[in-house]
Design a protein around this motif. Structure first.
Motif, mmCIF file in Angstrom:
data_model
loop_
_atom_site.group_PDB
_atom_site.id
_atom_site.type_symbol
_atom_site.label_atom_id
_atom_site.label_comp_id
_atom_site.label_asym_id
_atom_site.label_seq_id
_atom_site.Cartn_x
_atom_site.Cartn_y
_atom_site.Cartn_z
ATOM 1 N N THR A 24 16.213 -18.573 8.417
ATOM 2 C CA THR A 24 16.278 -19.004 9.813
ATOM 3 C C THR A 24 16.017 -17.834 10.754
ATOM 4 O O THR A 24 16.924 -17.303 11.363
ATOM 5 N N PRO A 25 14.755 -17.390 10.851
ATOM 6 C CA PRO A 25 14.437 -16.303 11.774
ATOM 7 C C PRO A 25 14.692 -16.714 13.217
ATOM 8 O O PRO A 25 14.735 -17.900 13.533
ATOM 9 N N VAL A 26 14.867 -15.721 14.090
ATOM 10 C CA VAL A 26 15.233 -15.984 15.488
ATOM 11 C C VAL A 26 14.295 -16.987 16.138
ATOM 12 O O VAL A 26 14.724 -17.904 16.826
ATOM 13 N N GLU A 27 13.002 -16.837 15.884
ATOM 14 C CA GLU A 27 12.041 -17.698 16.593
ATOM 15 C C GLU A 27 12.143 -19.162 16.171
ATOM 16 O O GLU A 27 11.626 -20.042 16.837
ATOM 17 N N PHE A 64 20.454 -20.797 19.389
ATOM 18 C CA PHE A 64 21.145 -22.079 19.522
ATOM 19 C C PHE A 64 20.362 -23.025 20.426
ATOM 20 O O PHE A 64 20.086 -24.177 20.075
ATOM 21 N N GLU A 65 19.985 -22.503 21.612
ATOM 22 C CA GLU A 65 19.286 -23.350 22.591
ATOM 23 C C GLU A 65 17.885 -23.709 22.122
ATOM 24 O O GLU A 65 17.382 -24.798 22.408
ATOM 25 N N LEU A 66 17.284 -22.805 21.371
ATOM 26 C CA LEU A 66 15.968 -23.083 20.796
ATOM 27 C C LEU A 66 16.048 -24.316 19.895
ATOM 28 O O LEU A 66 15.204 -25.209 19.948
ATOM 29 N N THR A 91 26.655 -14.080 21.425
ATOM 30 C CA THR A 91 25.771 -13.034 21.936
ATOM 31 C C THR A 91 24.528 -13.712 22.520
ATOM 32 O O THR A 91 24.255 -14.889 22.259
ATOM 33 N N THR A 92 23.766 -12.948 23.300
ATOM 34 C CA THR A 92 22.542 -13.492 23.889
ATOM 35 C C THR A 92 21.586 -13.980 22.809
ATOM 36 O O THR A 92 20.970 -15.030 22.944
ATOM 37 N N TYR A 141 29.486 -21.732 21.282
ATOM 38 C CA TYR A 141 28.466 -21.859 22.323
ATOM 39 C C TYR A 141 29.080 -22.359 23.625
ATOM 40 O O TYR A 141 28.863 -21.791 24.696
ATOM 41 N N LEU A 142 29.879 -23.418 23.527
ATOM 42 C CA LEU A 142 30.450 -24.034 24.726
ATOM 43 C C LEU A 142 31.525 -23.145 25.354
ATOM 44 O O LEU A 142 31.796 -23.261 26.551
#
Ligand SMILES: [Zn+2]
Length: 86
Positions: A5-8, A36-38, A29-30, A23-24
């Motif tokens: 699960t790479p960042v992209e 998560f949002e991706l 971290t950023t 998350y909520l």
């Protein structure tokens, strides 16, 4: 061995479920938030799941206990398994 699960590619569905409360609560971290949002942008099931957790957290704030209880979490996880079965 490649990172599954790479960042992209964001998080997996399972990771999103496990990290929803962090998350909520803004406890990520950023980089975690980006991943998560991706995933939420790509996955309607997880987007709905996070909205349900958000509603649960909002309700939980009325009570002294602010964390999502294990019972509620397992209920949400069970609901999530129903969606992925389709
Ligand atoms: Zn998903």
């Amino acid at each position: 061995m490649a990172d599954p699960t790479p960042v992209e590619h964001g998080y997996s569905c399972q990771e999103v479920v496990e990290l929803a409360s962090e998350y909520l609560e803004g406890a990520m971290t950023t980089e975690q938030m980006t991943r998560f949002e991706l995933h939420l942008n790509l996955c309607d099931g997880c987007f709905s799941f996070v909205e349900q957790v958000r509603a649960t957290v909002a309700m939980a704030h009325v009570l002294p206990e602010e964390e999502i209880s294990p019972a509620v979490k397992s209920k949400l996880l069970a609901a999530f398994k129903d969606w992925t079965r389709e």
